[in-house]
Design a protein around this motif. Sequence first.
Motif, mmCIF file in Angstrom:
data_model
loop_
_atom_site.group_PDB
_atom_site.id
_atom_site.type_symbol
_atom_site.label_atom_id
_atom_site.label_comp_id
_atom_site.label_asym_id
_atom_site.label_seq_id
_atom_site.Cartn_x
_atom_site.Cartn_y
_atom_site.Cartn_z
ATOM 1 N N ASP A 27 34.995 20.950 -37.514
ATOM 2 C CA ASP A 27 34.198 21.854 -38.354
ATOM 3 C C ASP A 27 34.506 23.323 -38.107
ATOM 4 O O ASP A 27 34.009 24.181 -38.840
ATOM 5 C CB ASP A 27 32.706 21.581 -38.112
ATOM 6 N N ILE A 28 35.259 23.614 -37.054
ATOM 7 C CA ILE A 28 35.551 25.009 -36.708
ATOM 8 C C ILE A 28 36.847 25.422 -37.390
ATOM 9 O O ILE A 28 37.904 24.805 -37.165
ATOM 10 C CB ILE A 28 35.658 25.173 -35.178
ATOM 11 N N ASN A 29 36.798 26.466 -38.204
ATOM 12 C CA ASN A 29 37.988 26.991 -38.874
ATOM 13 C C ASN A 29 38.573 28.115 -38.006
ATOM 14 O O ASN A 29 38.564 29.283 -38.368
ATOM 15 C CB ASN A 29 37.625 27.509 -40.258
ATOM 16 N N LEU A 30 39.059 27.726 -36.831
ATOM 17 C CA LEU A 30 39.548 28.686 -35.845
ATOM 18 C C LEU A 30 40.833 28.162 -35.243
ATOM 19 O O LEU A 30 40.922 26.997 -34.858
ATOM 20 C CB LEU A 30 38.510 28.888 -34.740
ATOM 21 N N CYS A 31 41.855 29.003 -35.149
ATOM 22 C CA CYS A 31 43.144 28.623 -34.591
ATOM 23 C C CYS A 31 43.035 28.570 -33.068
ATOM 24 O O CYS A 31 42.560 29.524 -32.448
ATOM 25 C CB CYS A 31 44.228 29.606 -35.029
ATOM 26 N N CYS A 32 43.491 27.488 -32.464
ATOM 27 C CA CYS A 32 43.458 27.362 -31.011
ATOM 28 C C CYS A 32 44.583 28.124 -30.339
ATOM 29 O O CYS A 32 44.563 28.288 -29.116
ATOM 30 C CB CYS A 32 43.545 25.884 -30.610
ATOM 31 N N GLY A 33 45.579 28.552 -31.099
ATOM 32 C CA GLY A 33 46.704 29.258 -30.504
ATOM 33 C C GLY A 33 46.508 30.756 -30.418
ATOM 34 O O GLY A 33 46.903 31.389 -29.437
ATOM 35 N N VAL A 84 42.647 20.352 -33.166
ATOM 36 C CA VAL A 84 42.584 19.754 -34.499
ATOM 37 C C VAL A 84 43.626 20.389 -35.403
ATOM 38 O O VAL A 84 44.349 19.703 -36.127
ATOM 39 C CB VAL A 84 41.169 19.892 -35.080
ATOM 40 N N SER A 85 43.729 21.748 -35.397
ATOM 41 C CA SER A 85 44.656 22.443 -36.305
ATOM 42 C C SER A 85 45.043 23.783 -35.705
ATOM 43 O O SER A 85 44.364 24.334 -34.835
ATOM 44 C CB SER A 85 44.011 22.645 -37.682
#
Length: 586
Positions: free
Chosen positions: A5-11, A47-48
């Motif tokens: 649900d989080i629209n946040l880049c992990c990188g 996730v993304s």
Amino acid sequence: MNTEDINLCCGCLSSGRKMIKIVEFWTKQSFLQIINEISVSQAEPPVSLCWECAAQIHRFTKFKLKVKDSYTIFKEYIKKNQKIKLQAKSSLTTHKLHTINITQAEDTEESIFQIIKQEEEYKTPEVPVKEEYDHTFDSEDEKVQKKIKVKRRKRKRKEAEVYKEVDLSREDLEEERRIAMLKEEYVNAMFKCERCIVSFPNAEDLKDHINLKHELNASNLKCSVCECSFASEVSYNYHTNKHRRRYQCAICSDRHTSKRAVMRHYETAHFHGPSIEIDVQNNQQNGVNDEEGSEQNSTKQPLATFACEFCDKSFRWKASLRKHVETHRIETGQKRKPYCEPCRLSFTNTSNLQKHVKTSSKHQIQLKLRKLTESLPEDASTPEKHQQRIEQIKCSVNSAKEKFPCPQCDKKFQWRGNLLRHLNSHVARANGELVCEPCNRTFSSIATYKQHMKISRKHVSENDFKYMCSDCGKRFANKTRLKDHVDWEHLKNYVHTCSVCQKVFKSHTSLYLHKQVVHKKDNAEHLCDHCGKPFPNQAKLRCHMQALHSGSSAYKCGTCGARFSWLSCLSRHCKKLHPNVPPATE
């Protein structure tokens, strides 16, 4: 919280971008390899990632697989010890196409096209596009580039109106060189190259010129005009174009060697802007606006971008940095210190020496005096005639350099900036701005008025002076007065001597006034309106008017109250009648 649900880049922790899920096996393994280096208890795959981080991971994975394959082949090559030709793997992808053989037959065009097989369509992988990229910066850069192009077109249009390029013939070039050899700067020069028709300030510079220009590459390309040699054809062509090409003024047809020279000639000789009086009045009316505008412009100016590698200084222009670096090279001994041998002066950099040679009147006077002493023996003329010739040389040199006359008086100036300052003084004097009411004095220029306000004891106390004598503790307003005090009082070094009567003076100002009063009585131009007596300067005329024609004695003795018209009479009175009392005047 669910990570999907989080629209946040992990990188890179960016949000609002296009996110891409990690599905491919090797890409996921590469990312896990990176995050496993962090000391965390549990590491779950993200996730993304945003499109930019996903592209970086994809390139990293591709490079890792390539290194693995190459290293495996390399180990086998070392193990077998065989001479095998290894070919580097290219990063470009290749695709097999069908070969087509067309036989020469009596077929129509339609049959030929039926033989050709269609290529298999190669579907390129979809590349994620950065959709949120903002083009505002590009638009601003485009605006700046358009403004620069417009300015360049205007400058080219103006240059086309000012001058035109001309190619000299062989006869014109020879005539130009003949005229250059007859100029006084070249004829009177001590050190000169006759092949290049160039003068030098000292013998070392001339020696370096001959070595670099005529002897270093003597076997290579050589100029047919000045016999200069060059190592490359590019430098040779550039040099020959300088001989042949000239820039002719569109108004007076004067020819110059560079665009900068012809533009400077046009601005000084033919361009007439608004009068200085209008500019000064506008500056007086809009003084506050000009200050505000200057502050705004100062904030818009770019910061210094060229830093010195030897010290902490930085400069806005590359030419300024080059001059500064030259001073470091001179200090460390890598380069010879520039000096002028005829004048016996040394300079901090080469540009100051070149400016001295081109513009200094003293330099031209020294060269002419040297030529005069060489041409005439010492016994050929009397000392009076020799001194008269020296004065004539000084007058001719100074008058030749005066190009800018004042439209309001008879004075002439060598530089346009000096003329503008002189005209500003005219305007300030007309507006009554050069009057000191406490001293009841009027000054002829803004510079003398400012100097009076900084030096006069009525406006500044002695404790406010910056320069102090280390021997007696006296303070002075500038370095010149301090040096004159040390030479006169402590060192007994009498520098300022009259060349006519050999009388010594403490300062250059006292020597100048002595020459004006004593030795130039015949040239007295200031006449008294009451008695017609001539005076050499305005100050003497003013003292004469106050003493004889004003009816008041300006100088009063502070001890006995006696009044005198002249300061010298008061000083004589105090020395005779009050020798032990310090002088006090009112």
